[in-house]
Design a protein around this motif. Structure first.
Motif, PDB file in Angstrom:
ATOM      1  N   MET A   1     -19.621  12.524 -20.022  1.00 55.25           N
ATOM      2  CA  MET A   1     -19.018  12.542 -18.691  1.00 55.25           C
ATOM      3  C   MET A   1     -19.912  13.232 -17.658  1.00 55.25           C
ATOM      4  SD  MET A   1     -14.992  13.238 -19.303  1.00 55.25           S
ATOM      5  CE  MET A   1     -13.984  12.128 -20.271  1.00 55.25           C
ATOM      6  N   GLY A   2     -20.991  13.856 -18.134  1.00 60.37           N
ATOM      7  CA  GLY A   2     -21.879  14.510 -17.184  1.00 60.37           C
ATOM      8  C   GLY A   2     -21.493  15.962 -16.983  1.00 60.37           C
ATOM      9  N   PRO A   3     -22.328  16.709 -16.291  1.00 61.74           N
ATOM     10  CA  PRO A   3     -22.126  18.144 -16.125  1.00 61.74           C
ATOM     11  C   PRO A   3     -21.105  18.517 -15.054  1.00 61.74           C
ATOM     12  CG  PRO A   3     -24.120  17.453 -15.008  1.00 61.74           C
ATOM     13  CD  PRO A   3     -23.568  16.238 -15.687  1.00 61.74           C
ATOM     14  N   ARG A   4     -20.551  17.545 -14.346  1.00 59.68           N
ATOM     15  CA  ARG A   4     -19.640  17.864 -13.251  1.00 59.68           C
ATOM     16  C   ARG A   4     -18.403  18.609 -13.754  1.00 59.68           C
ATOM     17  NH1 ARG A   4     -18.537  13.419  -8.741  1.00 59.68           N
ATOM     18  NH2 ARG A   4     -20.620  14.110  -8.204  1.00 59.68           N
ATOM     19  N   ARG A   5     -17.956  19.549 -12.961  1.00 56.70           N
ATOM     20  CA  ARG A   5     -16.764  20.334 -13.307  1.00 56.70           C
ATOM     21  C   ARG A   5     -15.549  19.762 -12.593  1.00 56.70           C
ATOM     22  NH1 ARG A   5     -14.859  25.262 -10.981  1.00 56.70           N
ATOM     23  NH2 ARG A   5     -16.742  25.264  -9.691  1.00 56.70           N
ATOM     24  N   TYR A   6     -14.490  19.578 -13.347  1.00 58.27           N
ATOM     25  CA  TYR A   6     -13.241  19.047 -12.800  1.00 58.27           C
ATOM     26  C   TYR A   6     -12.154  20.098 -12.954  1.00 58.27           C
ATOM     27  CZ  TYR A   6     -15.678  14.581 -13.374  1.00 58.27           C
ATOM     28  OH  TYR A   6     -16.590  13.560 -13.312  1.00 58.27           O
ATOM     29  N   VAL A   7     -11.293  20.186 -11.960  1.00 59.41           N
ATOM     30  CA  VAL A   7     -10.129  21.059 -12.063  1.00 59.41           C
ATOM     31  C   VAL A   7      -8.890  20.195 -11.909  1.00 59.41           C
ATOM     32  CG1 VAL A   7      -8.846  22.980 -11.065  1.00 59.41           C
ATOM     33  CG2 VAL A   7     -11.338  23.099 -11.204  1.00 59.41           C
ATOM     34  N   ILE A   8      -8.139  20.095 -12.995  1.00 63.81           N
ATOM     35  CA  ILE A   8      -6.931  19.276 -12.993  1.00 63.81           C
ATOM     36  C   ILE A   8      -5.783  20.148 -12.529  1.00 63.81           C
ATOM     37  CG2 ILE A   8      -5.285  18.025 -14.427  1.00 63.81           C
ATOM     38  CD1 ILE A   8      -9.036  18.170 -15.197  1.00 63.81           C
ATOM     39  N   CYS A   9      -5.107  19.681 -11.498  1.00 65.61           N
ATOM     40  CA  CYS A   9      -4.063  20.493 -10.861  1.00 65.61           C
ATOM     41  C   CYS A   9      -2.711  19.809 -10.930  1.00 65.61           C
ATOM     42  CB  CYS A   9      -4.442  20.743  -9.399  1.00 65.61           C
ATOM     43  SG  CYS A   9      -3.152  21.563  -8.431  1.00 65.61           S
ATOM     44  N   ASP A  10      -1.684  20.598 -11.136  1.00 61.59           N
ATOM     45  CA  ASP A  10      -0.320  20.108 -10.929  1.00 61.59           C
ATOM     46  C   ASP A  10       0.467  21.190 -10.213  1.00 61.59           C
ATOM     47  OD1 ASP A  10       1.793  17.929 -11.653  1.00 61.59           O
ATOM     48  OD2 ASP A  10       2.758  19.861 -12.030  1.00 61.59           O
ATOM     49  N   ILE A  11       1.289  20.742  -9.270  1.00 65.21           N
ATOM     50  CA  ILE A  11       2.078  21.655  -8.448  1.00 65.21           C
ATOM     51  C   ILE A  11       3.558  21.308  -8.568  1.00 65.21           C
ATOM     52  CG2 ILE A  11       2.698  22.123  -6.032  1.00 65.21           C
ATOM     53  CD1 ILE A  11      -0.298  22.119  -5.395  1.00 65.21           C
ATOM     54  N   GLU A  12       4.360  22.319  -8.724  1.00 59.15           N
ATOM     55  CA  GLU A  12       5.817  22.158  -8.601  1.00 59.15           C
ATOM     56  C   GLU A  12       6.196  22.750  -7.247  1.00 59.15           C
ATOM     57  OE1 GLU A  12       7.472  20.405 -10.762  1.00 59.15           O
ATOM     58  OE2 GLU A  12       5.678  20.255 -12.034  1.00 59.15           O
ATOM     59  N   ALA A  13       7.079  22.050  -6.523  1.00 60.12           N
ATOM     60  CA  ALA A  13       7.409  22.455  -5.152  1.00 60.12           C
ATOM     61  C   ALA A  13       8.911  22.521  -4.944  1.00 60.12           C
ATOM     62  CB  ALA A  13       6.780  21.474  -4.156  1.00 60.12           C
TER      63      ALA A  13
END
Length: 425
Positions: A1-13
């Motif tokens: 997938m390559g060196p890129r950093r991903y931040v997976i987010c989920d929000i409850e509102a």
């Protein structure tokens, strides 16, 4: 997938209205194909949350009263997002709310983003629902702690990994839309005609096939080339014909072949024959037929190249009679490619049911018709006309389809049909 950093987010509102506020956020840092960190915190919205939100998330007002306020965790969130790709299912909602909160603090949040909702809509056209539950079900991803930030973020991570492979064209599994998968199981793996229908039952496409199940699966596999059918097809049905050629005949009833150009042979005063393109006119016989003039021109160039005589090309005098005879022999040999192997023949193959045979009859270089019978092959060859159930009269489309079909039969390894020349008697 390559060196890129991903931040997976989920929000409850607190809800879906414009005045919504955060009550929980989860950030999963994903890099080098592994999870680096999971960050999760409740956030005090500084107001009571609706009862239905509390019931949905199992987050109580009492828990939120003691939770940190957004400005107290804003730096921790920003630190994790900076330099990363923000991933969520519906970034318009999640990232939009985060940007709103930072704006209230007089700050701006700039991040690249990857919306699993939008990517799924592009990569999986025709799916009836693109919510997180439907997509996780489609990919076989188990969701734990639904409607809690960490549980939904983990599910989104699983979805993200599947979608990224689809987008990068590295996906190895074969996927079908759920409502297509059910119908595909009912399509026989026999020769016949496929009907691809829209929700109103209108046929969008007809497809003749040696193996209907295989063809239907190829055309309804989830991939970019099939986008139009995936978006529009609600139902697919198969009609067993035994012979794929008979299926082609049935297809021609709905979509008759209408050529605009044809290649014919003409003769000079010297007796020399040559190929020429002419507009198609019913009643006139051609050798090759085309819908587009450029296709006709391309074929003519190929024929002329095959007829080119390098010996004659560098002479000033005309061709001798012997050379004309030799040239005309070449023209005749090329012309045979556009005819049946024999002016009279019958093709015998599988029928629609056990013990039944299909037959297609050609007389005087034209398809006479087709039929079905349980008679032996010797009986069929002895008198094929008596077994015909459908007849044609110089049907150009049927003739061309049959000539092409015979060429295909010659190259098939596992032949279920064969043809035999007949006498004129």
């Amino acid at each position: 997938m390559g060196p890129r950093r991903y931040v997976i987010c989920d929000i409850e509102a607190t809800g879906l209205d414009e005045d919504r506020d955060l009550i929980e956020i989860a950030l999963i840092t994903f890099e080098d194909d592994k999870v680096i960190e999971v960050y999760d915190t409740l956030i005090n919205p500084l107001r009571p949350i609706p009862e239905f939100i509390s019931n949905l998330t199992m987050i109580s007002n009492r828990e939120l009263e003691t939770a940190p306020k957004f400005y107290e965790v804003a730096d921790a969130i920003r630190m994790r997002l900076e330099g990363a790709v923000f991933v969520s299912h519906n970034t318009e909602f999640d990232l939009g709310l985060l940007r709103k909160k930072y704006k209230e603090m007089g700050q701006e949040l700039k991040v690249k983003n990857f919306c699993t909702l939008k990517v799924a809509q592009h990569e999986i056209p025709g799916l009836r629902n693109y919510n997180l539950d439907a997509l996780c079900s489609f990919f076989g991803i188990k969701i734990e702690e639904r409607h809690r930030a960490v549980g939904d973020a983990k599910a989104t991570l699983g979805l993200f990994k599947e979608l990224l492979q689809l987008r990068l064209k590295t996906y190895t599994k074969i996927l079908f839309l759920p409502h297509h998968e059910k119908m595909l199981k009912k399509i026989p793996s026999k020769a016949g005609l496929l009907y691809f229908k829209d929700p109103n039952g209108k046929v969008l496409r007809f497809e003749a096939s040696f193996n209907m199940e295989k063809t239907a699966r190829e055309l309804l596999e989830v991939k970019a080339d099939n986008r139009d059918l995936l978006m529009k097809v609600e139902m697919v049905e198969g009609e067993v014909t035994g012979s794929a050629l008979i299926a082609e005949f049935k297809k021609l009833l709905f979509h008759p072949y209408q050529p605009h150009w044809m290649i014919v042979t003409q003769e000079l005063d010297t007796g020399e024959k040559f190929f020429k393109i002419r507009p198609y006119k019913k009643g006139l016989n051609g050798l090759w037929y085309f819908k587009e003039y450029l296709d006709a021109k391309k074929k003519l160039r190929t024929l002329e190249h095959g007829l080119k005589d390098q010996t004659f090309a560098y002479r000033d005098s005309g061709k001798s009679k012997e050379e004309i005879v030799q040239h005309n022999r070449k023209v005749d040999n090329f012309s045979k490619e556009a005819r049946f192997p024999n002016d009279n023949l019958v093709i015998v193959g599988e029928g629609r049911t056990m013990g039944e045979k299909s037959l297609i009859l050609v007389r005087d270089n034209h398809v006479v018709g087709y039929g079905y019978t349980e008679a032996s092959e010797d009986e069929i060859y002895a008198g094929p006309e008596q077994y015909l159930t459908r007849r044609f009269f110089q049907h150009l489309g049927a003739d061309l389809a049959t000539r092409k079909y015979i060429r295909v039969l010659k190259n098939l390894r596992n032949k279920t049909e064969s043809w035999r020349s007949l006498s004129l008697s």
